[in-house]
Motif scaffolding. Sequence first.
Motif, PDB file in Angstrom:
ATOM      1  N   VAL A  27       3.471  -3.516   3.676  1.00  0.00           N
ATOM      2  CA  VAL A  27       2.788  -4.647   3.073  1.00  0.00           C
ATOM      3  C   VAL A  27       3.773  -5.819   2.877  1.00  0.00           C
ATOM      4  N   LYS A  29       2.536  -9.031   2.246  1.00  0.00           N
ATOM      5  CA  LYS A  29       1.589  -9.980   1.417  1.00  0.00           C
ATOM      6  C   LYS A  29       3.010 -10.543   0.335  1.00  0.00           C
ATOM      7  N   ILE A  71      -5.666  -5.738   4.161  1.00  0.00           N
ATOM      8  CA  ILE A  71      -5.845  -4.923   3.075  1.00  0.00           C
ATOM      9  C   ILE A  71      -6.481  -5.393   1.734  1.00  0.00           C
ATOM     10  N   MET A 155     -10.328   3.852   2.893  1.00  0.00           N
ATOM     11  CA  MET A 155      -9.211   3.588   2.148  1.00  0.00           C
ATOM     12  C   MET A 155      -9.502   3.396   0.898  1.00  0.00           C
ATOM     13  N   MET A 157      -7.424   3.514  -3.313  1.00  0.00           N
ATOM     14  CA  MET A 157      -6.439   3.110  -4.453  1.00  0.00           C
ATOM     15  C   MET A 157      -6.773   4.029  -5.572  1.00  0.00           C
ATOM     16  N   MET A 199       0.768   4.105  -2.059  1.00  0.00           N
ATOM     17  CA  MET A 199       1.689   2.808  -1.925  1.00  0.00           C
ATOM     18  C   MET A 199       2.842   3.259  -2.571  1.00  0.00           C
ATOM     19  N   SER A 200       3.780   2.352  -2.723  1.00  0.00           N
ATOM     20  CA  SER A 200       5.180   2.721  -3.244  1.00  0.00           C
ATOM     21  C   SER A 200       5.456   3.735  -4.260  1.00  0.00           C
ATOM     22  N   ARG A 215       0.535   2.685   2.805  1.00  0.00           N
ATOM     23  CA  ARG A 215       0.835   1.250   2.569  1.00  0.00           C
ATOM     24  C   ARG A 215       1.776   0.793   1.583  1.00  0.00           C
ATOM     25  N   ILE A 216       2.907   0.406   2.248  1.00  0.00           N
ATOM     26  CA  ILE A 216       3.951   0.384   1.421  1.00  0.00           C
ATOM     27  C   ILE A 216       4.576  -1.305   1.315  1.00  0.00           C
ATOM     28  N   GLY A 217       4.819  -1.729   0.097  1.00  0.00           N
ATOM     29  CA  GLY A 217       5.065  -3.047   0.019  1.00  0.00           C
ATOM     30  C   GLY A 217       6.633  -3.071  -0.780  1.00  0.00           C
ATOM     31  N   SER A 218       6.707  -3.061  -1.841  1.00  0.00           N
ATOM     32  CA  SER A 218       7.756  -3.107  -2.806  1.00  0.00           C
ATOM     33  C   SER A 218       8.964  -2.223  -2.329  1.00  0.00           C
ATOM     34  N   ARG A 224       7.465  -8.628  -5.429  1.00  0.00           N
ATOM     35  CA  ARG A 224       6.907  -9.678  -4.859  1.00  0.00           C
ATOM     36  C   ARG A 224       6.896 -10.985  -6.157  1.00  0.00           C
TER      37      ARG A 224
HETATM   38  C1  LIG Z   1      -0.065  -4.808  -2.531  1.00  0.00           C
HETATM   39  C2  LIG Z   1      -0.718  -3.567  -1.956  1.00  0.00           C
HETATM   40  C3  LIG Z   1      -0.135  -2.315  -1.467  1.00  0.00           C
HETATM   41  C4  LIG Z   1       1.415  -2.429  -1.542  1.00  0.00           C
HETATM   42  O1  LIG Z   1       1.899  -1.986  -2.701  1.00  0.00           O
HETATM   43  P1  LIG Z   1       3.341  -1.780  -3.302  1.00  0.00           P
HETATM   44  O2  LIG Z   1       3.115  -1.039  -4.470  1.00  0.00           O
HETATM   45  O3  LIG Z   1       4.050  -2.960  -3.386  1.00  0.00           O
HETATM   46  O4  LIG Z   1       3.683  -0.683  -2.132  1.00  0.00           O
HETATM   47  C5  LIG Z   1      -0.953  -1.308  -0.896  1.00  0.00           C
HETATM   48  N1  LIG Z   1      -2.365  -1.499  -0.782  1.00  0.00           N
HETATM   49  C6  LIG Z   1      -2.838  -2.528  -1.151  1.00  0.00           C
HETATM   50  C7  LIG Z   1      -4.406  -2.560  -0.990  1.00  0.00           C
HETATM   51  C8  LIG Z   1      -2.298  -3.725  -1.955  1.00  0.00           C
HETATM   52  O5  LIG Z   1      -2.688  -4.639  -2.132  1.00  0.00           O
END
Ligand SMILES: *Cc1c(COP(=O)(O)O)cnc(C)c1O
Length: 225
Positions: A27, A29, A71, A155, A157, A199-200, A215-218, A224
């Motif tokens: 991820v 963004k 996403i 999907m 959360m 997520m993370s 879905r992994i971002g940080s 961010r």
């Molecule tokens: C930002 C986001 C993520 C990633 O989140 P992290 O905690 O940074 O891994 C995953 N899914 C969705 C829908 C997001 O908006």
Amino acid sequence: MVSPLDISQNLSRLKSMVPAGIELVAVSKFQPIEAVKAAYEAGQSLFGESRVQELIEKEKALPADIRWHFIGHLQTNKVKALIGKTVLIESVDSERLLSLIDKESASAGIDTRVLLQVHVATEETKFGFSPDELLEFFREKRYKELARVKLCGLMAMATNTADMEKVRTDFGRASELFREISLHLAPELEDFKILSMGMSEDWPIAVEEGANLIRIGSAIFGARY
Ligand SMILES: *Cc1c(COP(=O)(O)O)cnc(C)c1O
């Protein structure tokens, strides 16, 4: 931004932990182009963005073999611009949006793969179909009206909480809905195979509860800004 070396190390550490058969969306963004490039050069080719404009700008600036997932909450006035840019829109959160994506895909002459976002968290602010709306949609086979949208799964959360048992309950609920739909309500939907959750902070629990896309971002790119 964290250094390219850190991004590459974060990615390899993550990949060594994620079980086989689980697909990883990086991820990106709010991260700069250089961060995406660093991950791409470390072998990652699937990325997730939550804003249409940002996705389009990155798509233009980066290698053409990168695959993009959308996403974020998709506003109806941005649908047309997004069509054709993604391999998957993960965050379809209403039937109205679904119909619009279908219509715009038909105008563009292409199929669009999507996931339906289901709201299982106990927060008011999260978008998505409620479990009841989702079940009704499939029980009534309203997806048969779709011409160019391919329904590929769900999907979800979890609630944003440190209580990991609550997180597990939320993911478990999404997983149950996924099985109910794919095994019983709509087994004829051949593409309905993806359960995107985790997520993370919570992906290991999501995987234990049946996720096959995370879905992994940080944990890859750092914080961010
Ligand atoms: C930002 C986001 C993520 C990633 O989140 P992290 O905690 O940074 O891994 C995953 N899914 C969705 C829908 C997001 O908006």
